[in-house]
Structure formats: C-alpha cells, structure tokens
Design a protein around this motif. Structure first.
Motif, PDB file in Angstrom:
ATOM      1  N   TYR A   1       0.833  -1.204   0.000  1.00 10.52           N
ATOM      2  CA  TYR A   1       0.000   0.000   0.000  1.00 10.52           C
ATOM      3  C   TYR A   1       0.869   1.256   0.000  1.00 10.52           C
ATOM      4  CZ  TYR A   1      -3.137   3.692   1.491  1.00 10.52           C
ATOM      5  OH  TYR A   1      -3.829   4.868   1.573  1.00 10.52           O
ATOM      6  N   LYS A   2       1.878   1.271   0.845  1.00 13.81           N
ATOM      7  CA  LYS A   2       2.761   2.440   0.946  1.00 13.81           C
ATOM      8  C   LYS A   2       3.412   2.738  -0.404  1.00 13.81           C
ATOM      9  CE  LYS A   2       6.820   4.249   3.255  1.00 13.81           C
ATOM     10  NZ  LYS A   2       7.979   3.996   4.064  1.00 13.81           N
ATOM     11  N   THR A   3       3.919   1.715  -1.057  1.00 12.10           N
ATOM     12  CA  THR A   3       4.566   1.887  -2.352  1.00 12.10           C
ATOM     13  C   THR A   3       3.581   2.436  -3.380  1.00 12.10           C
ATOM     14  OG1 THR A   3       6.111   0.103  -1.858  1.00 12.10           O
ATOM     15  CG2 THR A   3       5.832   0.686  -4.180  1.00 12.10           C
ATOM     16  N   GLU A   4       2.393   1.851  -3.421  1.00 14.91           N
ATOM     17  CA  GLU A   4       1.372   2.281  -4.375  1.00 14.91           C
ATOM     18  C   GLU A   4       0.896   3.699  -4.061  1.00 14.91           C
ATOM     19  OE1 GLU A   4      -2.858   0.493  -5.049  1.00 14.91           O
ATOM     20  OE2 GLU A   4      -1.380  -0.731  -6.114  1.00 14.91           O
ATOM     21  N   ALA A   5       0.705   4.007  -2.780  1.00 20.51           N
ATOM     22  CA  ALA A   5       0.243   5.337  -2.378  1.00 20.51           C
ATOM     23  C   ALA A   5       1.297   6.398  -2.704  1.00 20.51           C
ATOM     24  CB  ALA A   5      -0.094   5.355  -0.893  1.00 20.51           C
ATOM     25  N   GLU A   6       2.556   6.088  -2.445  1.00 20.08           N
ATOM     26  CA  GLU A   6       3.622   7.044  -2.754  1.00 20.08           C
ATOM     27  C   GLU A   6       3.677   7.346  -4.251  1.00 20.08           C
ATOM     28  OE1 GLU A   6       7.080   5.215  -0.996  1.00 20.08           O
ATOM     29  OE2 GLU A   6       6.677   6.124   0.960  1.00 20.08           O
ATOM     30  N   LYS A   7       3.509   6.319  -5.056  1.00 19.30           N
ATOM     31  CA  LYS A   7       3.502   6.507  -6.508  1.00 19.30           C
ATOM     32  C   LYS A   7       2.314   7.383  -6.926  1.00 19.30           C
ATOM     33  CE  LYS A   7       3.440   3.909 -10.839  1.00 19.30           C
ATOM     34  NZ  LYS A   7       3.345   2.602 -11.464  1.00 19.30           N
ATOM     35  N   ALA A   8       1.145   7.119  -6.367  1.00 19.91           N
ATOM     36  CA  ALA A   8      -0.044   7.908  -6.692  1.00 19.91           C
ATOM     37  C   ALA A   8       0.124   9.354  -6.235  1.00 19.91           C
ATOM     38  CB  ALA A   8      -1.284   7.284  -6.047  1.00 19.91           C
ATOM     39  N   LEU A   9       0.674   9.557  -5.048  1.00 17.77           N
ATOM     40  CA  LEU A   9       0.874  10.916  -4.536  1.00 17.77           C
ATOM     41  C   LEU A   9       1.879  11.689  -5.383  1.00 17.77           C
ATOM     42  CD1 LEU A   9       0.810  10.146  -0.720  1.00 17.77           C
ATOM     43  CD2 LEU A   9      -0.928  11.419  -2.008  1.00 17.77           C
TER      44      LEU A   9
ATOM     45  N   GLU B   1      -3.483  15.806 -18.039  1.00 19.17           N
ATOM     46  CA  GLU B   1      -3.196  15.874 -16.605  1.00 19.17           C
ATOM     47  C   GLU B   1      -4.437  15.690 -15.758  1.00 19.17           C
ATOM     48  OE1 GLU B   1      -0.308  15.456 -15.219  1.00 19.17           O
ATOM     49  OE2 GLU B   1       0.550  15.535 -17.228  1.00 19.17           O
ATOM     50  N   ILE B   2      -5.591  16.091 -16.271  1.00 16.98           N
ATOM     51  CA  ILE B   2      -6.837  15.804 -15.561  1.00 16.98           C
ATOM     52  C   ILE B   2      -7.000  14.292 -15.457  1.00 16.98           C
ATOM     53  CG2 ILE B   2      -9.363  15.924 -15.722  1.00 16.98           C
ATOM     54  CD1 ILE B   2      -8.924  18.764 -16.979  1.00 16.98           C
ATOM     55  N   PHE B   3      -6.739  13.598 -16.564  1.00 17.22           N
ATOM     56  CA  PHE B   3      -6.826  12.133 -16.561  1.00 17.22           C
ATOM     57  C   PHE B   3      -5.781  11.521 -15.625  1.00 17.22           C
ATOM     58  CE2 PHE B   3      -5.433   7.991 -18.123  1.00 17.22           C
ATOM     59  CZ  PHE B   3      -6.613   7.281 -17.985  1.00 17.22           C
ATOM     60  N   ASN B   4      -4.537  12.024 -15.666  1.00 18.39           N
ATOM     61  CA  ASN B   4      -3.484  11.492 -14.798  1.00 18.39           C
ATOM     62  C   ASN B   4      -3.819  11.700 -13.316  1.00 18.39           C
ATOM     63  OD1 ASN B   4      -1.932  10.580 -16.944  1.00 18.39           O
ATOM     64  ND2 ASN B   4      -0.662  12.414 -17.010  1.00 18.39           N
ATOM     65  N   PHE B   5      -4.357  12.876 -12.988  1.00 16.14           N
ATOM     66  CA  PHE B   5      -4.762  13.153 -11.606  1.00 16.14           C
ATOM     67  C   PHE B   5      -5.883  12.196 -11.209  1.00 16.14           C
ATOM     68  CE2 PHE B   5      -6.351  15.252  -7.917  1.00 16.14           C
ATOM     69  CZ  PHE B   5      -5.319  16.032  -7.421  1.00 16.14           C
ATOM     70  N   TYR B   6      -6.853  12.038 -12.103  1.00 14.30           N
ATOM     71  CA  TYR B   6      -7.974  11.120 -11.850  1.00 14.30           C
ATOM     72  C   TYR B   6      -7.471   9.701 -11.618  1.00 14.30           C
ATOM     73  CZ  TYR B   6     -11.952   8.113 -12.685  1.00 14.30           C
ATOM     74  OH  TYR B   6     -12.896   7.129 -12.554  1.00 14.30           O
ATOM     75  N   ARG B   7      -6.607   9.241 -12.494  1.00 16.88           N
ATOM     76  CA  ARG B   7      -6.098   7.867 -12.391  1.00 16.88           C
ATOM     77  C   ARG B   7      -5.377   7.645 -11.051  1.00 16.88           C
ATOM     78  NH1 ARG B   7      -2.339   6.844 -16.894  1.00 16.88           N
ATOM     79  NH2 ARG B   7      -0.851   7.710 -15.444  1.00 16.88           N
ATOM     80  N   ALA B   8      -4.560   8.613 -10.639  1.00 14.58           N
ATOM     81  CA  ALA B   8      -3.833   8.486  -9.375  1.00 14.58           C
ATOM     82  C   ALA B   8      -4.797   8.495  -8.185  1.00 14.58           C
ATOM     83  CB  ALA B   8      -2.806   9.608  -9.236  1.00 14.58           C
ATOM     84  N   ALA B   9      -5.793   9.392  -8.224  1.00 18.68           N
ATOM     85  CA  ALA B   9      -6.783   9.445  -7.138  1.00 18.68           C
ATOM     86  C   ALA B   9      -7.609   8.162  -7.097  1.00 18.68           C
ATOM     87  CB  ALA B   9      -7.686  10.668  -7.310  1.00 18.68           C
ATOM     88  N   HIS B  10      -7.934   7.632  -8.281  1.00 16.58           N
ATOM     89  CA  HIS B  10      -8.712   6.392  -8.359  1.00 16.58           C
ATOM     90  C   HIS B  10      -7.923   5.212  -7.785  1.00 16.58           C
ATOM     91  CE1 HIS B  10     -10.821   2.996 -10.280  1.00 16.58           C
ATOM     92  NE2 HIS B  10     -11.877   3.785 -10.147  1.00 16.58           N
ATOM     93  N   THR B  11      -6.648   5.158  -8.088  1.00 13.84           N
ATOM     94  CA  THR B  11      -5.778   4.103  -7.535  1.00 13.84           C
ATOM     95  C   THR B  11      -5.728   4.209  -6.018  1.00 13.84           C
ATOM     96  OG1 THR B  11      -4.436   4.008  -9.538  1.00 13.84           O
ATOM     97  CG2 THR B  11      -3.394   3.229  -7.492  1.00 13.84           C
ATOM     98  N   LEU B  12      -5.558   5.416  -5.527  1.00 16.01           N
ATOM     99  CA  LEU B  12      -5.494   5.643  -4.084  1.00 16.01           C
ATOM    100  C   LEU B  12      -6.820   5.285  -3.421  1.00 16.01           C
ATOM    101  CD1 LEU B  12      -3.464   6.580  -1.984  1.00 16.01           C
ATOM    102  CD2 LEU B  12      -4.202   8.919  -2.402  1.00 16.01           C
ATOM    103  N   LYS B  13      -7.911   5.597  -4.091  1.00 13.84           N
ATOM    104  CA  LYS B  13      -9.236   5.256  -3.573  1.00 13.84           C
ATOM    105  C   LYS B  13      -9.368   3.747  -3.379  1.00 13.84           C
ATOM    106  CE  LYS B  13     -12.755   4.803  -6.328  1.00 13.84           C
ATOM    107  NZ  LYS B  13     -13.877   4.979  -7.254  1.00 13.84           N
ATOM    108  N   GLY B  14      -9.079   3.000  -4.428  1.00 12.76           N
ATOM    109  CA  GLY B  14      -9.250   1.547  -4.362  1.00 12.76           C
ATOM    110  C   GLY B  14      -8.342   0.884  -3.342  1.00 12.76           C
ATOM    111  N   SER B  15      -7.086   1.250  -3.349  1.00 12.07           N
ATOM    112  CA  SER B  15      -6.154   0.603  -2.416  1.00 12.07           C
ATOM    113  C   SER B  15      -6.458   1.004  -0.974  1.00 12.07           C
ATOM    114  CB  SER B  15      -4.702   0.902  -2.795  1.00 12.07           C
ATOM    115  OG  SER B  15      -4.446   2.284  -2.797  1.00 12.07           O
ATOM    116  N   SER B  16      -6.936   2.228  -0.766  1.00 11.47           N
ATOM    117  CA  SER B  16      -7.271   2.673   0.594  1.00 11.47           C
ATOM    118  C   SER B  16      -8.479   1.921   1.128  1.00 11.47           C
ATOM    119  CB  SER B  16      -7.527   4.186   0.612  1.00 11.47           C
ATOM    120  OG  SER B  16      -6.347   4.869   0.276  1.00 11.47           O
ATOM    121  N   PHE B  17      -9.493   1.761   0.297  1.00 11.21           N
ATOM    122  CA  PHE B  17     -10.660   0.986   0.722  1.00 11.21           C
ATOM    123  C   PHE B  17     -10.254  -0.453   1.049  1.00 11.21           C
ATOM    124  CE2 PHE B  17     -13.760   4.009  -1.447  1.00 11.21           C
ATOM    125  CZ  PHE B  17     -14.298   4.468  -0.254  1.00 11.21           C
ATOM    126  N   GLN B  18      -9.383  -1.044   0.235  1.00  8.81           N
ATOM    127  CA  GLN B  18      -8.937  -2.413   0.493  1.00  8.81           C
ATOM    128  C   GLN B  18      -8.221  -2.540   1.832  1.00  8.81           C
ATOM    129  OE1 GLN B  18      -6.657  -3.419  -3.000  1.00  8.81           O
ATOM    130  NE2 GLN B  18      -8.427  -4.364  -3.978  1.00  8.81           N
TER     131      GLN B  18
END
Length: 142
Positions: free
Chosen positions: A9-17, A36-53
């Motif tokens: 999670y830490k590795t994935e979150a750091e990459k998304a941040l 960049e809107i898409f890139n921001f969205y993709r990073a936030a979406h990744t963080l969303k999913g991994s955080s919920f998990q």
C-alpha cells in the motif's frame, strides 16, 4: 502478512501521490490539460481503491469525491479553474497527511476546513453525495 500489505500500500500510495504532485504542477499552468486531468484522476482512483482495500476509509472517501469531481470535469460539466486547481492541491496535501497518519497506525481525522472547501467547490448533486461521505469520513474507526 499485514506488514507486507502495508508495504505494498505504501509503495502504491507514494507513486499515486507523486503523480498528483506532477499533475498539480501542470494544472497550475494549464487547467485545461485533459492529459493531466486524466493522470490526476487515475492516481486518485488508484489511491481510492487501495485505501478501501486496506480499510482506510477516510482516504478512500476523500479520493472518491475527487474522482467524482474529475469525472464531471472530464465530461465538461464542471470547468476546471484556478479555484478548483487550488482545491485539488489542498486535497493532495490532505491525502499526503492522511496516508502518512494511517501508515503510522494512527487514526486520521480531516481538518474541518477541508469540509468547508468541499462545500464551496462541489456542484449541488455532488454536495448531496458528499454529505453521505462526510459522515463516513468523520466516523472512521469509531
């Protein structure tokens, strides 16, 4: 096992941040950059999913709100302007703090100002959804 999951999670979150940081730099110069809107969205979406998990629900819900707003921006229902880029920048800071707090095994409680900013930026339909999320964010781990 838990420590291994937290490390992933830490590795994935750091990459998304880091991606959020990079996107904010570009969006500050060009708020209409669809890439960049898409890139921001993709990073936030990744963080969303991994955080919920991981059970880090406040991070997941905050990321969810950002994703919803960015979806509206992508389909041109909301125009991204300097105010909304500043909002995304504030949220990026909140997410960084939240991730660091949760990884240190502490509960994260968002600053009240973040809720006021959400209310100012979101459209009416999104405000209704946010009100449901706000309760969940405030009640995390209680």
């Amino acid at each position: 096992m838990i420590d291994e999951l937290k490390q992933v999670y830490k590795t994935e979150a750091e990459k998304a941040l880091k991606q959020l940081d990079a996107s904010i730099k570009v969006l500050n110069k060009d708020p209409n950059s669809q890439k960049e809107i898409f890139n921001f969205y993709r990073a936030a979406h990744t963080l969303k999913g991994s955080s919920f998990q991981m059970g880090f629900y406040s991070i997941g819900y905050i990321s969810h709100l950002i994703c919803d707003m960015l979806k509206e921006i992508k389909v041109k229902k909301i125009k991204l302007n300097k105010e909304k880029v500043a909002f995304l920048e504030d949220f990026r800071g909140t997410l960084k703090k939240a991730v660091a707090t949760r990884l240190s095994d502490n509960k994260f409680k968002p600053n009240q100002d973040i809720f006021k900013k959400i209310d100012l930026v979101l459209e009416k339909s999104e405000k209704e959804k946010f009100q449901k999320f706000e309760t969940k964010i405030r009640d995390e781990d209680n």
